[in-house]
Design a protein around this motif. Structure first.
Motif, mmCIF file in Angstrom:
data_model
loop_
_atom_site.group_PDB
_atom_site.id
_atom_site.type_symbol
_atom_site.label_atom_id
_atom_site.label_comp_id
_atom_site.label_asym_id
_atom_site.label_seq_id
_atom_site.Cartn_x
_atom_site.Cartn_y
_atom_site.Cartn_z
ATOM 1 N N SER A 218 -82.570 -39.880 -6.348
ATOM 2 C CA SER A 218 -83.095 -38.549 -6.007
ATOM 3 C C SER A 218 -84.581 -38.477 -6.288
ATOM 4 O O SER A 218 -85.343 -37.866 -5.524
ATOM 5 N N GLU B 56 -80.564 -32.907 -3.166
ATOM 6 C CA GLU B 56 -79.335 -32.982 -3.940
ATOM 7 C C GLU B 56 -78.857 -31.573 -4.268
ATOM 8 O O GLU B 56 -79.640 -30.702 -4.590
ATOM 9 N N ASP C 42 -79.738 -36.421 0.615
ATOM 10 C CA ASP C 42 -79.357 -36.799 -0.744
ATOM 11 C C ASP C 42 -77.891 -36.462 -0.983
ATOM 12 O O ASP C 42 -77.535 -35.304 -1.120
ATOM 13 N N GLU C 43 -77.058 -37.472 -1.038
ATOM 14 C CA GLU C 43 -75.633 -37.350 -1.309
ATOM 15 C C GLU C 43 -74.949 -36.289 -0.463
ATOM 16 O O GLU C 43 -74.392 -35.321 -0.985
#
Ligand SMILES: Nc1ncnc2c1ncn2[C@@H]1O[C@H](COP(=O)(O)OP(=O)(O)OP(=O)(O)O)[C@@H](O)[C@H]1O
Ligand SMILES: [Mg+2]
Lengths: 403, 300, 241
Positions: C47, C89, C165-166
């Protein structure tokens, strides 16, 4: 000129134009017509001063003063070394001796100022317990000063109780007031606390102002007695009133020294460390078993006690109290002292009260600019020297200084 | 009954004024979590600009309506510039400092501005041209002055305009987005500095209008006129749930009503105390206010 | 393909939180039209790498180049209009903005109203549930819906390079499938270059052309996604075998 430099001067230009737009309407628009002379003259002064400052800053950035760095560093190192060689107790003794000899060396007027400074030192140290040590912003601190002053004033006028007896009584009353104010407010988050204490301070003032039967309202309480003492004379003890400025000076000096010692001891006591823990990280302190609410209440009460003591003396010295002495501006002033000097720092607070009370006496012609300058300095300090003129040593990074 | 009605009229007038001031507190708190102590002084500066401009325009011989309208707009612009300057000078450099530092800086600015007003405008009350708006009419026994009508209508117009701006426009959405998550709003391309500046400007313009109308209502202004209404308006913002725009409007109205009724039915000497007691009670018993607050990061 | 100039290049980028270095000299290249995944354990600095690209974190040293310009040190709000958008994130939906307003914010820097409306409709087509929830506050959406909204919001900026991000975090398998389908679609149909940070290494690598492996702030491996997928060390460490 580099791009950065030209940007800086462009910023300067915009700022100065902006400043003129803000300044001129206040001074120049009159019913009789528009006028420019006064605002332009003020504007020019500010613009030139700012230009000089900016120029110096640029030169410093450009390294022009680098040749000065070495000597100044050497000088400050030498000063530090010297300070380290003189033992602390010696320095303290020297200060104490000066304080004791002060009335003999100076005039009435200076005594007067010195008494004010010492009263404010007690107030500043008291507030410092709350703000500096426990980290609770209190904007109504002067209320405790008021409670102390009125407690003595009323007890003295109605019951003829002596100053020395009233001192602890007033301290107790202030502590109780501190708890009453503290209890509902301390659960609130920090910045709400500020506004609520401000509100409480105003409530106390308004109540004093309107409770005619008790406080005589805006007219104040007259005829307060000075501190008394028994003096050995002609083979017997005789009661006298300590009402000369010198005598009052020594009383307040004694009270201030007691306060300094008390606060110093508190700083390094277990409770002091617990305060610090709460200030740095409340959650962690709670996890370690510190009862934060009780502790904050204690901080409030202790701060209030010093406020009450200062107030008692104030009433005895003026022989008159009225609600006017306990306005928000006074709270702001004490806070400014603490902030200017350095939160949590005892010498800082002393320095702060000297700067705020004694300096304006030196520049008497500028009396009316006093609060104006203080306000500005307070904001500027926060930007350039947030820890104050004489920062506290033990203060680590505060938990709130995150981001 | 007539008394009650009269109090209602007065309460609405005062409440509208508090609402206008409260909006500035709530918007600024919502976006940078700062109690902007200098806001009360912006209100006072507005009051003074009103006197200055109206007196001048009046002396030029313009009709009252034009004097009033032009002065209102010009002064609002002036206060917006003033508040933006305060923000740039005293708050922006502290964006990454502790909240205590910013709070103290704000307090310093408040003292600075208040005394600046005193130095430039004098210590004494300054009177508005008296002959501006006079008279009134009677409704069911309650006297409604034309001044009150003006105050209430200007307030309503401003509140509606603000609502439109905040809830309907692109900039308004960006303001709310910035208040909710500054990092994310930067990631969609919003310049938060500019939005913060704008928030200060809007809040100041509203406070300025309030200052002018209070000045007109009472006929005079004073350099320290911002202090007590400032705290009351902040109480209103807290009552409505800080950060909540609708809440500030309702909170302002409520505080105004409570003050007028408390003064009318309980005690006029202690009327200021009630606002503070409400502030403390609200913070103690329902810290998020009646409408719920719109602040994500509430730590200090 | 690798002869092209990269659309994004990190040269020795180091970023820190206070004194703690979270990434230590990361270098990576992303070419136009690619999907590149960055995988690594919790706290590896994935991140932080993305935040250093988008300018939220200022690198303490190193350079970030995007579309021919050096962008480290630029304010983050200047990048979306250059075509660099991020889904950070935790999605970071504006909780008290409606779904539609959240999408509008994604197009904040754009002035072309017609095109914006067109894009909004397209997002609604991709994620019909968002159309249903149009007037609802973002904060009241479910996790999966929020992820869709976050993707949709980023797409409203018409990105050339999208940092994700994820995107699969905490979502049901079916939703994950849908999200990854969309990622492939915008990559293949719209030609958006994608940098994908994932815990779910298997899924990420299967949708990417290349991958980087991060460990405690360093790039420890980079290779074609296929090669990483069959690499025994990677299989052991990140694919749970
Ligand atoms: N705001 C912060 N302040 C201090 N340290 C941080 C902060 N954010 C991240 N870190 C630290 O930086 C390191 C890298 O964090 P980062 O969030 O980049 O990891 P990550 O690879 O994204 O992990 P995850 O898979 O859990 O999201 C970690 O050790 C973390 O503790
Ligand atoms: Mg991560």
């Amino acid at each position: 000129m580099t791009i950065r430099a030209s940007k800086l001067w462009l910023g300067y230009g915009v700022a100065m134009a902006w400043f003129f737009v803000l300044l001129w309407p206040l001074l120049g628009i009159k019913a009789e017509g528009l006028e420019f002379a006064e605002s332009i003259s003020i504007w020019l002064k500010v613009a030139v001063a700012a230009a000089i400052l900016l120029g110096l800053h640029q030169l410093k950035q450009g390294g022009l003063f680098r040749f000065l760095e070495k000597p100044t560093q050497a000088a400050s190192a030498a000063a530090d070394a010297l300070a380290a060689r003189v033992p602390r107790w010696l320095a303290l003794c020297a200060v104490a001796a000066c304080a004791l000899a002060f009335p003999m060396l100076t005039e009435r007027y200076a005594h007067d100022v010195a008494i004010s400074v010492l009263v404010y030192i007690i107030l500043g140290l008291g507030l410092n317990v709350v703000v500096g040590l426990a980290g609770l912003l209190d904007l109504g601190y002067i209320a405790f000063f008021g409670v102390g002053a009125y407690t003595y004033a009323l007890l003295s006028v109605h019951f003829e109780l002596s100053f020395w007896l009233c001192l602890p009584i007033a301290a107790c009353f202030s502590a109780i007031a501190g708890c009453i104010i503290g209890y509902p407010t301390l659960r609130m988050r920090g910045d709400y606390l500020a506004i609520v204490t401000l509100g409480f301070g105003e409530i106390v003032r308004i109540v004093i102002n309107n409770w005619m039967s008790l406080t005589n309202g805006p007219n104040g309480v007259l005829g307060i007695k000075s501190p008394g003492a028994y003096w050995f004379k002609d083979g017997s003890f005789e009661h006298i009133w300590l009402n000369s400025l010198e005598q009052l000076y020594y009383i307040i000096l004694g009270l201030a020294m007691l306060t300094i010692v008390a606060v110093y001891r508190l700083n390094y006591s277990r409770i002091g460390r617990a305060f610090e823990a709460v200030r740095e990280d409340q959650t962690a302190a709670e996890l370690m078993g510190v009862n934060t609410l009780r502790l904050k209440l204690l901080a409030y009460a202790m701060g209030a006690v010093f406020g009450g003591i200062a107030g008692t003396f104030f009433a005895a010295r003026m022989k008159f109290v009225s609600p006017e002495s306990f306005t928000f501006i006074e709270s702001a002033m004490v806070l400014a002292m603490v902030v200017l000097g350095g939160m949590g720092s005892i010498p800082g607070v002393i320095l702060g009260s000297l700067a705020l009370i004694a300096l304006p006496e030196v520049f008497r012609g500028f009396e009316m600019y006093r609060m104006f300058v203080f306000g500005g300095v307070m904001a500027v300090m926060m930007i350039f020297r947030p820890k104050g003129l004489w920062p506290a040593k033990r203060m680590g990074a505060r938990s709130e200084e995150r981001d | 009954m007539e008394f009650l009605l009269q109090q209602l009229v007065n309460g609405i007038t005062l409440g509208g004024v508090y609402a206008l001031v409260a909006l500035g507190y709530t918007m600024v708190y919502g976006i940078i979590q700062l109690i902007n102590f200098a806001h009360g002084e912006i209100y006072a500066a507005g009051g003074y600009m009103g006197v200055i401009l109206i007196s001048w325009l009046f002396a030029q011989g313009y009709p009252p309506a034009i004097c009033l309208g032009a002065a209102l707009l010009l002064a609002m612009g002036y206060c917006a510039l003033l508040a933006m300057a305060v923000e740039k000078v005293a708050y922006k450099p502290l964006r990454h400092s502790s909240r205590l530092s910013v709070l103290l800086s704000a307090l310093g600015m408040s003292i600075f501005l208040q005394n600046g007003l005193m130095l430039t405008q004098g210590v004494y009350d300054r009177a508005y041209p008296g002959e501006m708006v006079q008279g009134g009419f009677e409704v069911a026994g309650a006297v409604v002055s034309y001044m009150q009508v003006i105050i209430v209508s200007v307030t309503i117009v401003l509140l509606l305009a603000l609502n439109l701006l905040v809830f309907k426009t692109r900039i308004g959405k960006a303001m709310r987005a910035t208040a909710q998550d500054k990092t994310m709003s930067a990631l969609v391309g919003i310049n938060s500095s500019r939005i913060i500046s704008l928030t200060f400007a809007i809040g100041a313009a509203l406070a300025c209008a309030a200052g002018i109308m209070v000045g007109l209502y009472y006929g005079s202004v004073r350099y320290d006129m911002g202090f007590v209404p400032g705290i009351k308006a902040f109480s209103a913002a807290v009552l409505g749930g800080i950060g909540n725009i609708t809440g500030a409007m309702i909170g302002g109205l409520l505080i105004g009503m409570i003050e007028v009724f408390a003064a009318g039915y309980i005690s006029s000497e202690y009327k200021d105390v009630f606002a503070f007691i409400i502030l403390i009670a609200v913070l103690y018993f329902m810290p998020t206010g009646i409408m719920g607050e719109n602040v994500d990061d509430t730590r200090v | 393909m690798t002869e092209q100039t990269p659309i994004l290049e990190l040269k020795n980028v180091t970023s820190a939180y206070g004194r703690i270095k979270a990434i230590k000299g990361i270098s990576l290249k992303v070419y136009p039209g690619e999907v590149v995944s960055i995988i690594g354990a919790n706290g590896a600095g994935k991140s932080t790498t993305l935040m250093s690209i988008s300018g939220v974190i200022k690198p303490t040293s190193g350079e970030v180049w995007y579309a021919g310009d050096r962008i480290d040190g630029l304010a983050p709000d200047l990048l979306p209009s250059r075509g660099l958008c991020q889904v950070p994130e935790g999605r970071r939906i504006f909780p008290r903005l409606t779904v539609e307003e959240n999408l509008d914010m994604g197009a904040f820097f754009r002035k072309d109203t017609d095109a914006i409306n067109h894009d909004k409709n397209r997002v609604f087509q991709m994620f019909p549930i968002l159309l249903e929830r149009r007037k609802q506050h973002g904060g009241t959406l479910s996790g999966g819906e929020q992820q869709m909204l976050a993707m949709g919001r980023a797409l409203m900026g018409r990105p050339k390079l999208l940092l994700l991000d994820e995107p699969s975090l905490g979502l049901a398998p079916l939703i994950v499938q849908q999200i990854f389908r969309i990622i492939r679609e915008i990559n293949e149909v719209d030609g958006v270059t994608v940098v994908l940070v994932e815990q779910n290494a298997n899924l990420a690598l299967k949708s990417s052309s290349r991958g980087y492996v991060l460990e405690t702030g360093n790039v420890v491996m980079e290779d074609d996604a296929q090669a990483l997928l069959v690499n025994p060390a990677i299989r052991a460490a990140y694919l749970g075998e």
